[in-house]
Design a protein around this motif. Sequence first.
Motif, PDB file in Angstrom:
ATOM      1  N   LEU A 117       0.347  -1.168  -0.314  1.00  0.00           N
ATOM      2  CA  LEU A 117      -0.125   0.375   0.041  1.00  0.00           C
ATOM      3  C   LEU A 117       0.808   1.537  -0.340  1.00  0.00           C
ATOM      4  O   LEU A 117       0.530   2.522  -0.796  1.00  0.00           O
ATOM      5  N   PRO A 118       2.103   1.626   0.586  1.00  0.00           N
ATOM      6  CA  PRO A 118       2.941   2.777   0.692  1.00  0.00           C
ATOM      7  C   PRO A 118       3.249   2.768  -1.025  1.00  0.00           C
ATOM      8  O   PRO A 118       3.888   4.383  -1.151  1.00  0.00           O
ATOM      9  N   PHE A 119       2.822   2.551  -1.344  1.00  0.00           N
ATOM     10  CA  PHE A 119       3.614   2.624  -3.227  1.00  0.00           C
ATOM     11  C   PHE A 119       2.711   2.673  -4.524  1.00  0.00           C
ATOM     12  O   PHE A 119       1.752   1.771  -3.561  1.00  0.00           O
ATOM     13  N   PRO A 120       2.684   3.528  -4.864  1.00  0.00           N
ATOM     14  CA  PRO A 120       1.763   3.568  -6.012  1.00  0.00           C
ATOM     15  C   PRO A 120       1.752   2.905  -6.755  1.00  0.00           C
ATOM     16  O   PRO A 120       2.565   2.966  -7.960  1.00  0.00           O
ATOM     17  N   ILE A 121       0.740   1.827  -6.671  1.00  0.00           N
ATOM     18  CA  ILE A 121       0.499   0.703  -7.964  1.00  0.00           C
ATOM     19  C   ILE A 121      -0.613   0.876  -8.748  1.00  0.00           C
ATOM     20  O   ILE A 121      -1.256   0.966  -8.466  1.00  0.00           O
ATOM     21  N   THR A 122       0.128   0.890 -10.478  1.00  0.00           N
ATOM     22  CA  THR A 122      -1.185   1.742 -11.142  1.00  0.00           C
ATOM     23  C   THR A 122      -0.866  -0.151 -12.007  1.00  0.00           C
ATOM     24  O   THR A 122      -0.403  -0.491 -11.424  1.00  0.00           O
ATOM     25  N   PRO A 123      -2.375   0.346 -12.851  1.00  0.00           N
ATOM     26  CA  PRO A 123      -2.182  -0.600 -13.782  1.00  0.00           C
ATOM     27  C   PRO A 123      -1.148  -1.136 -14.500  1.00  0.00           C
ATOM     28  O   PRO A 123      -0.694  -2.145 -15.008  1.00  0.00           O
ATOM     29  N   GLU A 124      -0.307  -0.224 -15.045  1.00  0.00           N
ATOM     30  CA  GLU A 124       0.532   0.092 -15.604  1.00  0.00           C
ATOM     31  C   GLU A 124       1.766  -0.918 -15.331  1.00  0.00           C
ATOM     32  O   GLU A 124       2.555  -0.955 -15.740  1.00  0.00           O
ATOM     33  N   ARG A 125       1.540  -0.500 -13.684  1.00  0.00           N
ATOM     34  CA  ARG A 125       3.221  -0.685 -13.465  1.00  0.00           C
ATOM     35  C   ARG A 125       2.865  -2.136 -12.596  1.00  0.00           C
ATOM     36  O   ARG A 125       4.069  -2.982 -13.030  1.00  0.00           O
ATOM     37  N   ALA A 126       2.056  -2.579 -12.356  1.00  0.00           N
ATOM     38  CA  ALA A 126       1.172  -3.820 -12.426  1.00  0.00           C
ATOM     39  C   ALA A 126       1.370  -4.828 -14.007  1.00  0.00           C
ATOM     40  O   ALA A 126       2.687  -6.361 -13.789  1.00  0.00           O
ATOM     41  N   GLU A 127       1.357  -5.084 -14.701  1.00  0.00           N
ATOM     42  CA  GLU A 127       1.381  -5.091 -16.240  1.00  0.00           C
ATOM     43  C   GLU A 127       3.420  -5.010 -15.885  1.00  0.00           C
ATOM     44  O   GLU A 127       3.647  -5.966 -16.486  1.00  0.00           O
ATOM     45  N   ALA A 128       4.184  -4.238 -16.285  1.00  0.00           N
ATOM     46  CA  ALA A 128       5.866  -4.396 -15.908  1.00  0.00           C
ATOM     47  C   ALA A 128       6.012  -4.753 -15.140  1.00  0.00           C
ATOM     48  O   ALA A 128       7.248  -5.612 -16.029  1.00  0.00           O
ATOM     49  N   TRP A 129       5.563  -5.533 -13.684  1.00  0.00           N
ATOM     50  CA  TRP A 129       5.760  -6.050 -13.115  1.00  0.00           C
ATOM     51  C   TRP A 129       5.790  -7.827 -13.647  1.00  0.00           C
ATOM     52  O   TRP A 129       6.629  -8.027 -13.553  1.00  0.00           O
ATOM     53  N   LEU A 130       4.945  -7.910 -14.031  1.00  0.00           N
ATOM     54  CA  LEU A 130       4.638  -9.419 -15.187  1.00  0.00           C
ATOM     55  C   LEU A 130       5.798  -9.264 -16.114  1.00  0.00           C
ATOM     56  O   LEU A 130       5.791 -10.260 -16.503  1.00  0.00           O
TER      57      LEU A 130
END
Length: 125
Positions: A77-90
Amino acid sequence: MNNYSTIFEAVGGVEGIRKIVEAFYPKVLKNPLIGPLFPADIDPVMERQTLFLSQFFGGPSLYSDQHGHPMMRARHLPFPITPERAEAWLGCMRAALAETDLPDELQELILVRLSGPAHHFINQP
């Protein structure tokens, strides 16, 4: 997964998980969307990720034994996780898995299994 009962066993246990993690984090750090969210000293993150993924994929409760309940959404939660960041992680995980000798079906199974949590951590539009 053929003759294995868990993803953990199919990838080669803790050492197999560690190899994936070691291939994964250099890609994460180079990624302009998610790299800045991680500390420069990535070694402790890599160790926790190895413990967590071992447990997550059906191995022993290494993460919980050392760090308590994973509470992964709360920890992110402390980190701003956007849909784009989730996809980048994957995407970084997909690239790391592609460097392994794991069968394609197993790589896809791992990505499917990780996509739920990756999207569950999204906390920004």
